[in-house]
Design an enzyme around this catalytic site. Structure first.
Site, PDB file in Angstrom:
ATOM      1  N   GLY A   1      22.517  48.369  60.546  1.00 59.90           N
ATOM      2  CA  GLY A   1      22.360  48.799  59.233  1.00 59.90           C
ATOM      3  C   GLY A   1      21.274  49.982  58.964  1.00 59.90           C
ATOM      4  O   GLY A   1      21.257  50.719  59.670  1.00 59.90           O
ATOM      5  N   ASP A   2      20.922  50.128  57.712  1.00 59.26           N
ATOM      6  CA  ASP A   2      19.891  51.113  57.460  1.00 59.26           C
ATOM      7  C   ASP A   2      18.390  50.969  57.766  1.00 59.26           C
ATOM      8  O   ASP A   2      17.848  52.076  58.136  1.00 59.26           O
ATOM      9  CB  ASP A   2      19.914  51.249  55.942  1.00 59.26           C
TER      10      ASP A   2
ATOM     11  N   GLY B   1      22.898  47.513  53.792  1.00 56.38           N
ATOM     12  CA  GLY B   1      22.585  48.796  54.537  1.00 56.38           C
ATOM     13  C   GLY B   1      23.675  49.741  54.621  1.00 56.38           C
ATOM     14  O   GLY B   1      23.283  51.115  54.378  1.00 56.38           O
TER      15      GLY B   1
ATOM     16  N   THR C   1      14.751  41.032  55.096  1.00 57.87           N
ATOM     17  CA  THR C   1      14.224  41.933  55.849  1.00 57.87           C
ATOM     18  C   THR C   1      12.846  42.325  55.409  1.00 57.87           C
ATOM     19  O   THR C   1      12.400  41.975  54.258  1.00 57.87           O
ATOM     20  CB  THR C   1      15.182  43.405  55.246  1.00 57.87           C
TER      21      THR C   1
ATOM     22  N   ARG D   1      26.824  45.864  64.693  1.00 60.77           N
ATOM     23  CA  ARG D   1      26.844  46.559  63.607  1.00 60.77           C
ATOM     24  C   ARG D   1      25.246  47.050  63.691  1.00 60.77           C
ATOM     25  O   ARG D   1      24.358  46.473  63.663  1.00 60.77           O
ATOM     26  CB  ARG D   1      27.025  45.638  62.307  1.00 60.77           C
TER      27      ARG D   1
HETATM   28  N1  ASP Z   1      18.984  46.473  55.020  1.00 59.66           N
HETATM   29  C1  ASP Z   1      19.443  45.393  55.810  1.00 59.66           C
HETATM   30  C2  ASP Z   1      20.601  45.797  56.618  1.00 59.66           C
HETATM   31  O1  ASP Z   1      21.355  46.025  56.001  1.00 59.66           O
HETATM   32  C3  ASP Z   1      19.401  44.096  55.250  1.00 59.66           C
HETATM   33  C4  ASP Z   1      18.460  43.634  54.168  1.00 59.66           C
HETATM   34  O2  ASP Z   1      17.528  44.430  53.927  1.00 59.66           O
HETATM   35  O3  ASP Z   1      18.422  42.605  53.721  1.00 59.66           O
HETATM   36  O4  ASP Z   1      20.798  45.428  57.788  1.00 59.66           O
END
Ligand code: ASP
Length: 330
Positions: free
Chosen positions: A228-229, A252, A198, A226
């Site tokens: 994520g954060d 996330g 990311t 899905r």
């Molecule tokens: N935080 C990101 C997610 O969960 C993935 C990552 O940062 O590697 O989508």
């Protein structure tokens, strides 16, 4: 003025493995430090990685990409550009770079597609924009900015986000853009070592405004739909001129439930912690107790950075108006 102590600390950070602290003016100094004219910190993902398993040439590729992204952001800030412009420029650069798990180079869902999330937040007005689960917007960070500036909403998802992006003139691509067989094969081994990737950035501009942004393909093999954060304000991204800007990377599901980015800001606001102590509290204590892996990059309102991860590596870089500069992985 660069203090001799912070220069020494920077040198140590540049060469030490596993350093989780930040270079820059001493975070504990509250006496005579009036803040940097501008500063920028970025990440390219965190995860389990070790120098032994990552060939020098691969490390160099990552470091060169991080350094180029840093330079692009610093150029924007040096020229008087806003922190928002700098963050978007840095993240676009990393989205277009196939090494990172954002834009071109995004990881795949369990059904072999790419679904992208991104968000941006400005610290002077707490405005924010995000897109989630988009499959055909070339640069999701541009769409997040457009949502913030032009939609009247904070988050748009899926097809609605694409229609909006098209309506405001952003470039849409065939979903196949995010995948090429040749690139996938050449990067597969790298990704096996580093499953995340990311990207995120926090900048402080000459006007004293913070901005934070994050962009991702999510996690490998994720379920269709899905989210994520990264596109969630307060979880993967947060900015508030009163406290700090934060961009997160990691699992996330934990970052959402522990509202990681806002928690760091809240510790600064309510407990008057400095940015590095707040980031360490959340990432090295709360998240570790919870079992959540990942890290954050932050800047406080004076441009002091915190780069903290509970994993063995995080692609990261920092630079400021005093000429301090670092790029690191481990
Ligand atoms: N935080 C990101 C997610 O969960 C993935 C990552 O940062 O590697 O989508």
């Amino acid at each position: 003025m660069i203090r001799p102590l912070s220069m020494l600390f920077l040198a140590v950070c540049l060469f030490a493995s596993g350093c989780q602290s930040a270079p820059g003016p001493d975070n504990d100094a509250t006496d005579d430090f009036n803040g940097l004219a501008y500063a920028l910190v970025l990440h390219g993902g965190a995860g389990a990685m070790s120098p032994d398993q990552m060939p020098e040439a691969v490390q160099e590729r990552y470091k060169n990409a991080l350094d180029s992204a840093l330079q692009a952001g610093l150029d924007t800030l040096e020229g008087g550009g806003s922190s928002l412009d700098a963050v978007v420029r840095v993240i676009m650069y990393l989205e277009d770079h196939p090494l990172f798990n954002a834009g071109k180079g995004a990881v795949f869902t369990s059904d072999g597609k790419n679904e992208l999330d991104a968000s941006v937040m400005t610290g002077h007005d707490l405005n924010a924009g995000a897109v989630a689960g988009v499959t055909d917007i070339k640069n999701p960070i541009l769409a997040a900015r457009a949502v913030m500036e032009q939609s009247g909403h904070v988050m748009l998802a899926g097809r609605g986000a694409s229609l909006f992006a098209e309506a405001v003139g952003l470039e849409l691509v065939d979903p196949a853009y995010f995948f090429t067989e040749r690139r996938f094969e050449s990067l597969r081994r790298i990704r096996e070592m580093e499953k995340h990737g990311t990207v995120g950035c926090v900048a402080l501009d000459r006007a004293g405004n913070l901005c934070a942004g994050t962009s991702t393909g999510g996690i490998s093999n994720k379920r269709y739909g899905r989210v994520g954060d990264s596109p969630i304000i307060g979880a993967g991204t947060y900015a508030n001129n009163r406290t700090c800007g934060v961009s997160a990377t990691g699992q996330g599901e934990y970052f959402i439930r522990w509202t990681v980015a806002h928690d760091i800001s809240a510790l600064m606001e309510y407990k008057e912690m400095d940015v590095e102590s707040a980031a360490k509290k959340v990432v090295l204590e709360k998240l570790v107790e919870a079992g959540g892996e990942g890290g954050v990059v932050c800047l406080d309102a004076l441009g002091r950075p915190a780069m903290v991860t509970n994993t063995s590596g995080m692609f990261r870089a920092y630079g400021n108006s005093e000429g301090e500069r670092m790029v690191a992985i481990f």
